[in-house]
Scaffold this motif. Structure first.
Motif, PDB file in Angstrom:
ATOM      1  N   SER A 100       0.860  -1.181   0.000  1.00 47.06           N
ATOM      2  CA  SER A 100       0.000   0.000   0.000  1.00 47.06           C
ATOM      3  C   SER A 100       0.893   1.226   0.000  1.00 47.06           C
ATOM      4  O   SER A 100       1.825   1.313   0.809  1.00 47.06           O
ATOM      5  CB  SER A 100      -0.920   0.010   1.222  1.00 47.06           C
ATOM      6  OG  SER A 100      -1.786  -1.111   1.211  1.00 47.06           O
ATOM      7  N   GLY A 101       0.629   2.137  -0.905  1.00 39.71           N
ATOM      8  CA  GLY A 101       1.452   3.341  -1.011  1.00 39.71           C
ATOM      9  C   GLY A 101       2.393   3.271  -2.195  1.00 39.71           C
ATOM     10  O   GLY A 101       3.064   2.258  -2.422  1.00 39.71           O
ATOM     11  N   GLN A 102       2.441   4.342  -2.966  1.00 38.38           N
ATOM     12  CA  GLN A 102       3.352   4.415  -4.100  1.00 38.38           C
ATOM     13  C   GLN A 102       4.798   4.556  -3.627  1.00 38.38           C
ATOM     14  O   GLN A 102       5.062   5.080  -2.548  1.00 38.38           O
ATOM     15  CB  GLN A 102       3.007   5.625  -4.967  1.00 38.38           C
ATOM     16  CG  GLN A 102       1.642   5.565  -5.619  1.00 38.38           C
ATOM     17  CD  GLN A 102       1.343   6.803  -6.432  1.00 38.38           C
ATOM     18  OE1 GLN A 102       1.953   7.844  -6.235  1.00 38.38           O
ATOM     19  NE2 GLN A 102       0.398   6.701  -7.352  1.00 38.38           N
ATOM     20  N   GLY A 103       5.717   4.092  -4.466  1.00 45.47           N
ATOM     21  CA  GLY A 103       7.129   4.304  -4.181  1.00 45.47           C
ATOM     22  C   GLY A 103       7.933   3.021  -4.116  1.00 45.47           C
ATOM     23  O   GLY A 103       7.482   1.953  -4.538  1.00 45.47           O
ATOM     24  N   LYS A 104       9.126   3.137  -3.557  1.00 45.48           N
ATOM     25  CA  LYS A 104      10.072   2.028  -3.526  1.00 45.48           C
ATOM     26  C   LYS A 104       9.726   1.020  -2.439  1.00 45.48           C
ATOM     27  O   LYS A 104       9.314   1.373  -1.343  1.00 45.48           O
ATOM     28  CB  LYS A 104      11.493   2.557  -3.275  1.00 45.48           C
ATOM     29  CG  LYS A 104      12.073   3.377  -4.409  1.00 45.48           C
ATOM     30  CD  LYS A 104      13.505   3.781  -4.083  1.00 45.48           C
ATOM     31  CE  LYS A 104      14.150   4.539  -5.241  1.00 45.48           C
ATOM     32  NZ  LYS A 104      15.554   4.895  -4.930  1.00 45.48           N
ATOM     33  N   PHE A 105       9.920  -0.267  -2.790  1.00 46.14           N
ATOM     34  CA  PHE A 105       9.906  -1.317  -1.778  1.00 46.14           C
ATOM     35  C   PHE A 105      11.085  -2.228  -2.055  1.00 46.14           C
ATOM     36  O   PHE A 105      11.235  -2.754  -3.162  1.00 46.14           O
ATOM     37  CB  PHE A 105       8.618  -2.131  -1.787  1.00 46.14           C
ATOM     38  CG  PHE A 105       8.652  -3.251  -0.783  1.00 46.14           C
ATOM     39  CD1 PHE A 105       8.593  -2.984   0.576  1.00 46.14           C
ATOM     40  CD2 PHE A 105       8.798  -4.562  -1.201  1.00 46.14           C
ATOM     41  CE1 PHE A 105       8.662  -4.008   1.512  1.00 46.14           C
ATOM     42  CE2 PHE A 105       8.874  -5.599  -0.276  1.00 46.14           C
ATOM     43  CZ  PHE A 105       8.796  -5.321   1.081  1.00 46.14           C
ATOM     44  N   CYS A 106      11.932  -2.419  -1.052  1.00 46.09           N
ATOM     45  CA  CYS A 106      13.127  -3.249  -1.191  1.00 46.09           C
ATOM     46  C   CYS A 106      13.084  -4.387  -0.186  1.00 46.09           C
ATOM     47  O   CYS A 106      12.947  -4.152   1.018  1.00 46.09           O
ATOM     48  CB  CYS A 106      14.386  -2.412  -0.986  1.00 46.09           C
ATOM     49  SG  CYS A 106      15.920  -3.365  -1.216  1.00 46.09           S
ATOM     50  N   PRO A 150      22.434  -3.320  -1.137  1.00 44.14           N
ATOM     51  CA  PRO A 150      22.903  -2.095  -1.799  1.00 44.14           C
ATOM     52  C   PRO A 150      22.429  -0.849  -1.052  1.00 44.14           C
ATOM     53  O   PRO A 150      21.438  -0.886  -0.306  1.00 44.14           O
ATOM     54  CB  PRO A 150      22.267  -2.172  -3.189  1.00 44.14           C
ATOM     55  CG  PRO A 150      21.066  -3.036  -3.016  1.00 44.14           C
ATOM     56  CD  PRO A 150      21.409  -4.021  -1.934  1.00 44.14           C
ATOM     57  N   SER A 151      23.120   0.244  -1.275  1.00 43.18           N
ATOM     58  CA  SER A 151      22.817   1.486  -0.551  1.00 43.18           C
ATOM     59  C   SER A 151      21.443   2.047  -0.902  1.00 43.18           C
ATOM     60  O   SER A 151      20.841   2.771  -0.114  1.00 43.18           O
ATOM     61  CB  SER A 151      23.890   2.541  -0.843  1.00 43.18           C
ATOM     62  OG  SER A 151      23.957   2.815  -2.238  1.00 43.18           O
ATOM     63  N   ASP A 152      20.932   1.715  -2.080  1.00 39.51           N
ATOM     64  CA  ASP A 152      19.629   2.244  -2.474  1.00 39.51           C
ATOM     65  C   ASP A 152      18.482   1.299  -2.134  1.00 39.51           C
ATOM     66  O   ASP A 152      17.360   1.462  -2.636  1.00 39.51           O
ATOM     67  CB  ASP A 152      19.608   2.566  -3.974  1.00 39.51           C
ATOM     68  CG  ASP A 152      19.813   1.330  -4.853  1.00 39.51           C
ATOM     69  OD1 ASP A 152      20.202   0.271  -4.311  1.00 39.51           O
ATOM     70  OD2 ASP A 152      19.579   1.433  -6.073  1.00 39.51           O
ATOM     71  N   CYS A 153      18.754   0.321  -1.273  1.00 38.90           N
ATOM     72  CA  CYS A 153      17.711  -0.594  -0.817  1.00 38.90           C
ATOM     73  C   CYS A 153      16.923   0.089   0.296  1.00 38.90           C
ATOM     74  O   CYS A 153      17.186  -0.101   1.489  1.00 38.90           O
ATOM     75  CB  CYS A 153      18.309  -1.906  -0.332  1.00 38.90           C
ATOM     76  SG  CYS A 153      17.078  -3.138   0.183  1.00 38.90           S
TER      77      CYS A 153
END
Length: 218
Positions: A100-106, A150-153
């Motif tokens: 739920s919610g737009q955007g990144k999920f890692c 990774p750092s962008d996780c």
């Protein structure tokens, strides 16, 4: 804000919603991303062949799958396959969950059954959202050990997840690619909500453009 500016803003937002899908940050996906064919099984319009693509090491004791969702909500399936052309017999490697919610999920801890160790194959990521089913694939080499985060996780500030059941996604574990003559018909059925939604979006966008043009001539 003037009426023209407000109308133009609504048009831009609506167009973004009707074209929104998802992208994959990790592992790297195969084929050139095409938003228009992301609904084509099994890999978003790309016909995979493990002998013709470069693979990325994916550690079976835990590694990263990271996506960016541009819908408010989606249900996700992570699956793997060692068939050279990604035909059927997929194995689920993470419980189905809803974002739920737009955007990144890692997710940095996706584990793979040891039976895949040393083999090359595909990680398939399937989204079930407002526009139906969407697909992306990554070509990988399953290796021993645990991957480095990774750092962008990172996860989006508004993103939450929870375990869910989705029988339609579970059925995707046994789905094979249709023949060329059949490819578009199943897609329309699977993505009927998305097709109707996008068709409505196109008509409304055209209507808004006509109204905007009329307003600008006043």
């Amino acid at each position: 804000m003037s009426p023209i500016t407000r109308l133009a803003t609504v048009m831009l937002l609506f167009t973004g919603i009707t074209n929104a899908h998802f992208t994959v940050e990790h592992p790297p996906t195969i084929g050139q991303f095409n938003d228009d064919t992301e609904g084509d099984h099994p890999c978003g319009g790309y016909s995979p062949d493990i002998s013709k693509v470069s693979t990325t090491d994916f550690h079976i004791d835990g590694d990263v799958i990271a996506t960016t969702l541009t819908h408010p909500e989606s249900t996700w399936l992570y699956r793997v396959n060692v068939d050279p052309t990604a035909q059927g017999n997929w194995t689920e490697v993470w419980p189905i969950f809803q974002q739920s919610g737009q955007g990144k999920f890692c997710n940095p801890q996706v584990t793979i059954p040891r039976e895949f160790l040393g083999k090359k194959g595909f990680i398939g990521i399937v989204s079930h959202a407002v526009d139906g089913f969407l697909y992306q694939c990554s070509a990988v080499h399953f290796v021993e050990g645990t991957g480095t985060k990774p750092s962008d996780c990172t996860n989006g500030s508004s993103v939450t997840t929870n375990w869910v059941s989705d029988d339609q996604l579970t059925a995707k574990l046994n789905e094979s690619t249709p023949s060329t003559s059949e490819q578009h018909t199943p897609n329309l059925a699977v993505s009927s909500k998305g097709g109707a939604f996008q068709g409505l979006g196109g008509m409304l966008t055209i209507g808004l453009m006509v109204v905007l043009g009329a307003m600008m001539t006043v």
